[in-house]
Enzyme design. Sequence first.
Site, PDB file in Angstrom:
ATOM      1  N   ASP A   1       0.833  -1.192   0.000  1.00  0.00           N
ATOM      2  CA  ASP A   1       0.000   0.000   0.000  1.00  0.00           C
ATOM      3  C   ASP A   1       0.873   1.250   0.000  1.00  0.00           C
ATOM      4  O   ASP A   1       1.569   1.527   0.976  1.00  0.00           O
ATOM      5  CB  ASP A   1      -0.893  -0.022   1.247  1.00  0.00           C
TER       6      ASP A   1
ATOM      7  N   HIS B   1      -0.488   4.133  -0.110  1.00  0.00           N
ATOM      8  CA  HIS B   1      -1.328   5.035   0.687  1.00  0.00           C
ATOM      9  C   HIS B   1      -1.562   6.382   0.014  1.00  0.00           C
ATOM     10  O   HIS B   1      -1.867   7.381   0.678  1.00  0.00           O
ATOM     11  CB  HIS B   1      -0.722   5.241   2.083  1.00  0.00           C
TER      12      HIS B   1
ATOM     13  N   GLU C   1      -1.449  -0.830  -3.995  1.00  0.00           N
ATOM     14  CA  GLU C   1      -2.616  -0.073  -3.548  1.00  0.00           C
ATOM     15  C   GLU C   1      -2.324   1.421  -3.524  1.00  0.00           C
ATOM     16  O   GLU C   1      -1.281   1.856  -3.030  1.00  0.00           O
ATOM     17  CB  GLU C   1      -3.041  -0.542  -2.159  1.00  0.00           C
TER      18      GLU C   1
ATOM     19  N   GLU D   1     -10.387   3.232  -1.263  1.00  0.00           N
ATOM     20  CA  GLU D   1     -10.760   3.558   0.116  1.00  0.00           C
ATOM     21  C   GLU D   1     -11.213   5.012   0.280  1.00  0.00           C
ATOM     22  O   GLU D   1     -11.947   5.327   1.220  1.00  0.00           O
ATOM     23  CB  GLU D   1      -9.596   3.272   1.068  1.00  0.00           C
TER      24      GLU D   1
ATOM     25  N   HIS E   1     -11.996  -2.531   1.460  1.00  0.00           N
ATOM     26  CA  HIS E   1     -11.092  -1.875   2.395  1.00  0.00           C
ATOM     27  C   HIS E   1     -11.705  -1.912   3.788  1.00  0.00           C
ATOM     28  O   HIS E   1     -12.895  -1.703   3.956  1.00  0.00           O
ATOM     29  CB  HIS E   1     -10.888  -0.429   1.933  1.00  0.00           C
TER      30      HIS E   1
END
Length: 432
Positions: A244, A246, A270, A296, A346
């Site tokens: 991830d 982020h 991700e 997300e 998520h």
Amino acid sequence: MKPIGPNFPHRRSALLAMLSAAGGAAALGAITAQDPYDPQREVDDPRGVVRGKQRAAQIVGSGEKLTITRLETILVKPRWLFLKIHTDAGIVGLGEPIVEGRAETCIAAVKELEAYLIGKDPRPVAHHWQAMYRHAFYRGGPVLTSAISGIDMALWDIKGKALGVPVYELLGGPTRTRIRVYAHARSPEAIRRAREEGFTAFKTGPSKSRPPRIVENLAFVRKVADGFASLREVVGDECDIGIDFHGAVPPQTAKLLIKALEPYQPMFIEEPVACQNVDAMADIARSTHLPIATGERIFTKWGFREILEKQAASILQPDLCHAGGITETRLIAGMAEAYYAGIAPHNPLGPISLAAGLQLAASIPNFLCQEQVSLGDGYITEPFRVVDGYVDLPKGPGLGIELDEDAMADKIGHEWTNPESYDVFDGSVVDW
């Protein structure tokens, strides 16, 4: 399981007569012996709900009255917000209407929607979703959609409990017999522990000592690649590891990192860049054979439409606490199926969110894997258990869980806020 309410005695007599006429003596005896609403059984609740070792299932027929009476929000450590929707039948629906770091704002949003919901039948869930969303002239956004998401979960929970079936049965029935879940693990030690706990899929983040710059040096790129390689070495080639970014990595550096990670075949990359610029993500997706995942911080079907049309990601990660709840995420999954995209919900939040995600996972064909950070120990009466990387299909009605009020007593209340992150060299604001 039998309906209760004004028409219940007539229905019950008709059912028993029908079974008897059909020669169902054994079934007739079993129903008579196990009737949770037998007036001879002990009742200690003013609503007439039978209590034993477990609360008896309370079935409410489609023609019987059921009304929302109250919405209750509960701040729960470490950073969660639980919702209870109460009804006049004693059925309570559970949801998680939260934006991380904005819990009090979400409480206010739920309170504003309460005026619409009180006094209404909770069972026309899709109708209520439309009303809550479309009656606001300024629609969507993380706070309003998250409030609707938590309410939607709770309404589905009530509907399933009222009918005595899991939510996935109301969504077309199960598409699988068990559901794969993954754990967070950022070090070799953590991934070993998770492996011993039964997980076969994991998610990590880039190994780094500082936030990434717009263009990174070779040492930074090698540190990230070597860190991922150390995790791959622990679990071997059979397990899956996603990574991830982020949304905190500039696109120039994201491309460098992805190229370096390709030999180790992450399950997905991700949020390689922030989700606001879909074209930037689509460019990255075209530049690698690794699956790109995002979702997300994207809300409703309208937010995911552009992702799919531009093929910016082949794995969608809608958060059922943010994207619109079960109602909307089921539609997002259907859209994704037409683009051959997988769904990996998520969930860095609580067990109610996990329970909702499992119901969705059980009902869609293009499910990949479910994120979780809590299987419910210390929060729900029967925590989920992982065996060989999977949890069993939930069997209980509604979301299939009940809160453990006693275990939660020391976890009520929190003041969690988002971290404030700054560059260690020049003090400028950086993503966390």
